[in-house]
Design a protein around this motif. Structure first.
Motif, PDB file in Angstrom:
ATOM      1  N   CYS A   1      -9.425  -0.606   7.750  1.00 18.01           N
ATOM      2  CA  CYS A   1      -8.778  -1.476   6.943  1.00 18.01           C
ATOM      3  C   CYS A   1      -8.062  -0.882   5.902  1.00 18.01           C
ATOM      4  O   CYS A   1      -8.646  -0.027   5.239  1.00 18.01           O
ATOM      5  N   MET A   2      -6.711  -1.128   5.607  1.00 16.57           N
ATOM      6  CA  MET A   2      -5.954  -0.400   4.735  1.00 16.57           C
ATOM      7  C   MET A   2      -5.144  -1.564   4.038  1.00 16.57           C
ATOM      8  O   MET A   2      -4.413  -2.344   4.760  1.00 16.57           O
ATOM      9  N   GLY A   3      -4.812  -1.204   2.884  1.00 17.29           N
ATOM     10  CA  GLY A   3      -4.027  -2.019   1.918  1.00 17.29           C
ATOM     11  C   GLY A   3      -2.621  -1.350   1.801  1.00 17.29           C
ATOM     12  O   GLY A   3      -2.471  -0.176   1.732  1.00 17.29           O
ATOM     13  N   VAL A   4      -1.369  -2.053   1.787  1.00 14.35           N
ATOM     14  CA  VAL A   4      -0.127  -1.580   1.734  1.00 14.35           C
ATOM     15  C   VAL A   4       0.616  -2.742   1.160  1.00 14.35           C
ATOM     16  O   VAL A   4       0.515  -3.908   1.549  1.00 14.35           O
ATOM     17  N   THR A   5       1.835  -2.445   0.510  1.00 15.02           N
ATOM     18  CA  THR A   5       2.942  -3.402   0.142  1.00 15.02           C
ATOM     19  C   THR A   5       3.836  -3.262   1.087  1.00 15.02           C
ATOM     20  O   THR A   5       4.203  -2.440   1.871  1.00 15.02           O
ATOM     21  N   LYS A   6       4.546  -4.592   1.453  1.00 15.93           N
ATOM     22  CA  LYS A   6       5.972  -4.170   2.041  1.00 15.93           C
ATOM     23  C   LYS A   6       6.986  -3.812   1.115  1.00 15.93           C
ATOM     24  O   LYS A   6       7.209  -4.267   0.278  1.00 15.93           O
ATOM     25  N   ALA A   7       7.101  -2.482   1.292  1.00 14.53           N
ATOM     26  CA  ALA A   7       7.943  -1.579   0.254  1.00 14.53           C
ATOM     27  C   ALA A   7       9.352  -2.283  -0.103  1.00 14.53           C
ATOM     28  O   ALA A   7       9.882  -2.890   0.845  1.00 14.53           O
ATOM     29  N   ILE A   8       9.522  -1.974  -1.177  1.00 17.35           N
ATOM     30  CA  ILE A   8      11.120  -2.367  -1.642  1.00 17.35           C
ATOM     31  C   ILE A   8      11.879  -1.072  -2.123  1.00 17.35           C
ATOM     32  O   ILE A   8      11.158  -0.070  -2.701  1.00 17.35           O
ATOM     33  N   PHE A   9      12.909  -0.830  -1.639  1.00 24.82           N
ATOM     34  CA  PHE A   9      13.945   0.420  -1.767  1.00 24.82           C
ATOM     35  C   PHE A   9      13.607   0.540  -3.607  1.00 24.82           C
ATOM     36  O   PHE A   9      13.810  -0.530  -4.070  1.00 24.82           O
ATOM     37  N   PRO A  10      13.549   1.774  -3.908  1.00 28.33           N
ATOM     38  CA  PRO A  10      13.793   3.040  -3.023  1.00 28.33           C
ATOM     39  C   PRO A  10      12.306   3.846  -2.721  1.00 28.33           C
ATOM     40  O   PRO A  10      12.101   4.814  -2.112  1.00 28.33           O
ATOM     41  N   GLU A  11      11.186   2.731  -2.655  1.00 30.15           N
ATOM     42  CA  GLU A  11       9.837   3.399  -1.856  1.00 30.15           C
ATOM     43  C   GLU A  11       9.976   3.766  -0.442  1.00 30.15           C
ATOM     44  O   GLU A  11      10.975   3.009   0.193  1.00 30.15           O
TER      45      GLU A  11
ATOM     46  N   TRP B   1      -0.750  -2.105  13.391  1.00 34.58           N
ATOM     47  CA  TRP B   1      -1.124  -3.142  14.089  1.00 34.58           C
ATOM     48  C   TRP B   1      -1.322  -2.630  15.645  1.00 34.58           C
ATOM     49  O   TRP B   1      -2.113  -3.114  16.436  1.00 34.58           O
ATOM     50  N   CYS B   2      -0.460  -1.561  15.986  1.00 33.90           N
ATOM     51  CA  CYS B   2      -0.341  -0.975  17.338  1.00 33.90           C
ATOM     52  C   CYS B   2      -1.806  -0.091  17.585  1.00 33.90           C
ATOM     53  O   CYS B   2      -2.281  -0.125  18.706  1.00 33.90           O
ATOM     54  N   ASP B   3      -2.344   0.389  16.542  1.00 33.57           N
ATOM     55  CA  ASP B   3      -3.565   1.080  16.427  1.00 33.57           C
ATOM     56  C   ASP B   3      -4.906   0.177  16.137  1.00 33.57           C
ATOM     57  O   ASP B   3      -5.956   0.652  16.162  1.00 33.57           O
ATOM     58  N   GLU B   4      -4.524  -1.202  16.040  1.00 37.27           N
ATOM     59  CA  GLU B   4      -5.440  -2.137  16.126  1.00 37.27           C
ATOM     60  C   GLU B   4      -6.552  -2.035  14.754  1.00 37.27           C
ATOM     61  O   GLU B   4      -7.706  -2.198  14.818  1.00 37.27           O
ATOM     62  N   LYS B   5      -5.547  -1.543  13.733  1.00 38.90           N
ATOM     63  CA  LYS B   5      -6.224  -1.363  12.232  1.00 38.90           C
ATOM     64  C   LYS B   5      -5.973  -2.665  11.588  1.00 38.90           C
ATOM     65  O   LYS B   5      -4.989  -3.332  11.896  1.00 38.90           O
ATOM     66  N   GLU B   6      -6.753  -3.289  10.564  1.00 41.80           N
ATOM     67  CA  GLU B   6      -6.548  -4.449   9.588  1.00 41.80           C
ATOM     68  C   GLU B   6      -5.511  -3.730   8.638  1.00 41.80           C
ATOM     69  O   GLU B   6      -5.820  -2.953   8.137  1.00 41.80           O
ATOM     70  N   ILE B   7      -4.657  -4.705   8.649  1.00 44.88           N
ATOM     71  CA  ILE B   7      -3.797  -4.188   7.474  1.00 44.88           C
ATOM     72  C   ILE B   7      -3.485  -5.376   6.656  1.00 44.88           C
ATOM     73  O   ILE B   7      -3.597  -6.519   6.910  1.00 44.88           O
ATOM     74  N   ALA B   8      -3.797  -5.028   5.154  1.00 49.19           N
ATOM     75  CA  ALA B   8      -3.614  -6.182   4.102  1.00 49.19           C
ATOM     76  C   ALA B   8      -2.756  -5.837   3.162  1.00 49.19           C
ATOM     77  O   ALA B   8      -2.490  -4.861   2.609  1.00 49.19           O
ATOM     78  N   LEU B   9      -1.770  -6.983   2.811  1.00 50.21           N
ATOM     79  CA  LEU B   9      -0.947  -6.948   1.798  1.00 50.21           C
ATOM     80  C   LEU B   9      -1.196  -7.705   0.877  1.00 50.21           C
ATOM     81  O   LEU B   9      -2.065  -8.604   0.690  1.00 50.21           O
ATOM     82  N   PRO B  10      -0.680  -7.312  -0.629  1.00 47.86           N
ATOM     83  CA  PRO B  10      -0.978  -7.978  -1.793  1.00 47.86           C
ATOM     84  C   PRO B  10      -0.245  -9.544  -1.911  1.00 47.86           C
ATOM     85  O   PRO B  10       1.089  -9.204  -1.802  1.00 47.86           O
ATOM     86  N   ARG B  11      -0.919 -10.206  -2.578  1.00 52.13           N
ATOM     87  CA  ARG B  11      -0.313 -11.347  -3.152  1.00 52.13           C
ATOM     88  C   ARG B  11      -0.238 -11.203  -4.698  1.00 52.13           C
ATOM     89  O   ARG B  11      -1.440 -11.238  -5.085  1.00 52.13           O
ATOM     90  N   VAL B  12       0.588 -11.190  -5.526  1.00 54.92           N
ATOM     91  CA  VAL B  12       0.603 -10.705  -6.953  1.00 54.92           C
ATOM     92  C   VAL B  12       0.574 -12.027  -7.629  1.00 54.92           C
ATOM     93  O   VAL B  12       0.854 -13.225  -7.121  1.00 54.92           O
TER      94      VAL B  12
END
Length: 186
Positions: free
Chosen positions: A45-55, A66-77
């Motif tokens: 399980c990993m945390g990541v943001t949907k990046a905004i340029f220039p990240e 998703w392809c590797d069947e890992k849980e992906i968690a995004l933050p709500r600020v």
């Protein structure tokens, strides 16, 4: 002018010169470097943001998870408290654009996950050192989150974002790994 503000402007200016095609290509290479490493392979399980340029673009990272069947968690600020809550996202339709221009989880469509349940946290930023110093966007969200986080932290970095030294303060938390473009050792 504040040194952090100067560095943010300088890095953003350098990265603005990149075409969208080059941005996507270079981001995909950096993501490929991360997904080839053991820290990625063992993470469930990993945390990541949907990046905004220039990240570095995290779309290929999220899709690979998703392809590797890992849980992906995004933050709500939460702007009032300058905090974040993470939610497991399994498809793009579980995200919405917020008034801050961020793509964030729709809380009613996602399961909340405690930060400590995440093995790997992809920490965004504007500039980095190889030693793990990080200069963020200036909101302090990760500076509040990381002191209590016990998993592995990693940041993704274009060459233009790499600095020999960055101004740091007592509350700044070092990143465990910085994956620098073209550097297989990070």
């Amino acid at each position: 002018m504040d040194k952090k503000v100067m560095i943010r402007r300088e890095v953003k200016s350098l990265l603005q010169k990149m075409s969208q095609a080059m941005y996507r290509e270079r981001s995909a290479c950096i993501v490929s470097q991360l997904t080839g490493r053991n820290m990625w392979k063992v993470a469930k399980c990993m945390g990541v943001t949907k990046a905004i340029f220039p990240e570095v673009d995290t779309v290929p990272l999220i899709e690979q998870a998703w392809c590797d069947e890992k849980e992906i968690a995004l933050p709500r600020v939460h702007m009032r408290t300058k905090t974040m809550a993470f939610y497991v996202v399994t498809s793009w339709d579980q995200l919405e654009e917020t008034k801050y221009g961020l793509l964030e989880p729709v809380v009613s469509k996602c399961r909340r996950v405690d930060e400590q349940a995440m093995d790997l946290m992809i920490v965004p930023g504007v500039a980095f050192t190889r030693k793990g110093d990080r200069l963020g966007m200036g909101g302090g969200f990760y500076d509040r989150l990381l002191p209590a986080y016990r998993g592995t932290t990693v940041s993704l970095c274009f060459e233009e974002q790499l600095r020999r030294v960055l101004p740091t303060e007592d509350h700044d938390v070092k990143i465990d790994h910085v994956v620098v473009e073209g550097d297989e050792s990070g």
